[in-house]
Design an enzyme around this catalytic site. Structure first.
Site, mmCIF file in Angstrom:
data_model
loop_
_atom_site.group_PDB
_atom_site.id
_atom_site.type_symbol
_atom_site.label_atom_id
_atom_site.label_comp_id
_atom_site.label_asym_id
_atom_site.label_seq_id
_atom_site.Cartn_x
_atom_site.Cartn_y
_atom_site.Cartn_z
ATOM 1 C CB SER A 45 -0.912 0.019 1.223
ATOM 2 O OG SER A 45 -1.623 1.240 1.284
ATOM 3 C CE1 TYR B 28 -4.597 -2.958 4.262
ATOM 4 C CE2 TYR B 28 -3.728 -0.753 3.887
ATOM 5 C CZ TYR B 28 -4.185 -1.964 3.398
ATOM 6 O OH TYR B 28 -4.218 -2.175 2.039
#
Length: 317
Positions: A187, A200
């Site tokens: 990400s 995350y």
């Protein structure tokens, strides 16, 4: 010219060369077809089958479609068998390629022995480790997450352990054949400490480092291992944000990212997201971590979910 003056001239020249090289490398990333050409037979030359985790929707589904369109048979994996079967039918009807469905819950320890059995004997040339979970769709502070102990276990199991386990299963065959491609979805927000996505982003930092280390180990074996770190992609995971220059569709992202498979051990996947990465790295953390920025992020995600719910005729919880 005295010694001190010579020293400062050398420092200035070094800085000029350093930033000149960085600029050239950045410009090169804007033209992948020129600098990192991928032949039509590139993917099929890796092997007969591609394996994609988290393939029932979003980015995973688009990777499965794209690889099938390039002539590969695909194994699609996720937890929901009904959705997988719908995707399999769609891919098969559209491309004519074979599609194998493996419904599995990656959070269960025995899932990987079952997966290994399902994949045994397949000539796997491409692995896309896409499956991943957010603690919650609407970003929240760490202690605000519901069932926090279970959330920690689920995120680490799905985002970290699953990727490593899938590599353990697939990599030996690639190593024996001397070719293969592994794409691990990271990400873009893992580039900096990112509040409200703390757990995350930390899991995605593991994806980056694991991929880069593994590539260093197996590059000479003819295997490409790459972390792909997107920013905004309009999917369920991102709350179906509206598409714009920086937030793109899953199809557009996957199409772009496959042009960068020869661009190194880490990429943002598209020109849009490469530019987004440059901008993010230039923004002071004080601004990114401000209460205004965090509140705006939460509002943006809520608006996306509300819009999607309205379109589907449902309600937002």
């Amino acid at each position: 010219m005295d010694l001190m003056e010579l020293f400062f001239v050398a420092i200035g020249a070094a800085v000029f060369v350093y930033y000149g090289v960085k600029l050239l490398l950045f410009i090169r990333m804007l033209f992948p077809k020129t600098w990192f050409p991928v032949s039509k037979s590139f993917f099929t030359s890796m092997g007969e089958w591609a394996v994609v985790t988290g393939a029932s929707e979003g980015i995973g589904k688009e990777y499965a479609f794209a690889l099938a369109k390039k002539g590969m048979n695909v194994v699609i994996m996720s937890r929901t068998k009904v959705k997988l079967e719908e995707v399999a039918k769609e891919i098969g009807n559209t491309t004519g390629q074979k599609v194998k469905v493996v419904a599995t819950d990656f959070s269960k320890e025995n899932a990987f022995s079952e997966i290994e059995d399902q994949l045994r004997g397949l000539n796997i040339g491409v692995l896309v480790n896409n499956v991943g979970v957010l603690p919650s769709v609407v970003p929240k502070r760490f202690l605000e997450q519901k069932e926090l102990d279970q959330t920690i276990t689920t995120v680490i199991s799905c985002n970290v352990k699953t990727m490593a386990k899938m590599c353990k299963i697939v990599l030996p065959g690639m190593d024996n054949r001397g070719r293969g491609l592994i794409i691990n979805i990271s990400s873009g927000i893992a580039w900096v400490p990112y509040p409200l996505y703390t757990l995350y982003t930390a899991s995605k930092v593991f994806v980056d480092r694991f991929s880069q280390g593994l590539q260093a180990e197996y590059k000479d074996k003819g295997i490409i291992i790459q972390a792909v770190a997107p920013f905004g992609v309009s999917t369920k995971l991102s709350g179906y944000q509206r598409t714009n220059f920086f937030t793109i569709s899953a199809e557009e992202f996957v199409k772009g990212s496959l042009q960068y498979v020869r661009a190194g051990d880490k990429t943002n996947g598209t020109v849009n997201h490469i530019i987004a990465g440059l901008l993010m790295s230039s923004v002071p953390l004080k601004i990114l971590h401000s209460e205004f920025a965090l509140q705006s992020l939460q509002d943006c995600v809520r608006d996306g979910l509300a819009r999607q719910a309205l379109e589907n005729g449902s309600t937002v919880l």
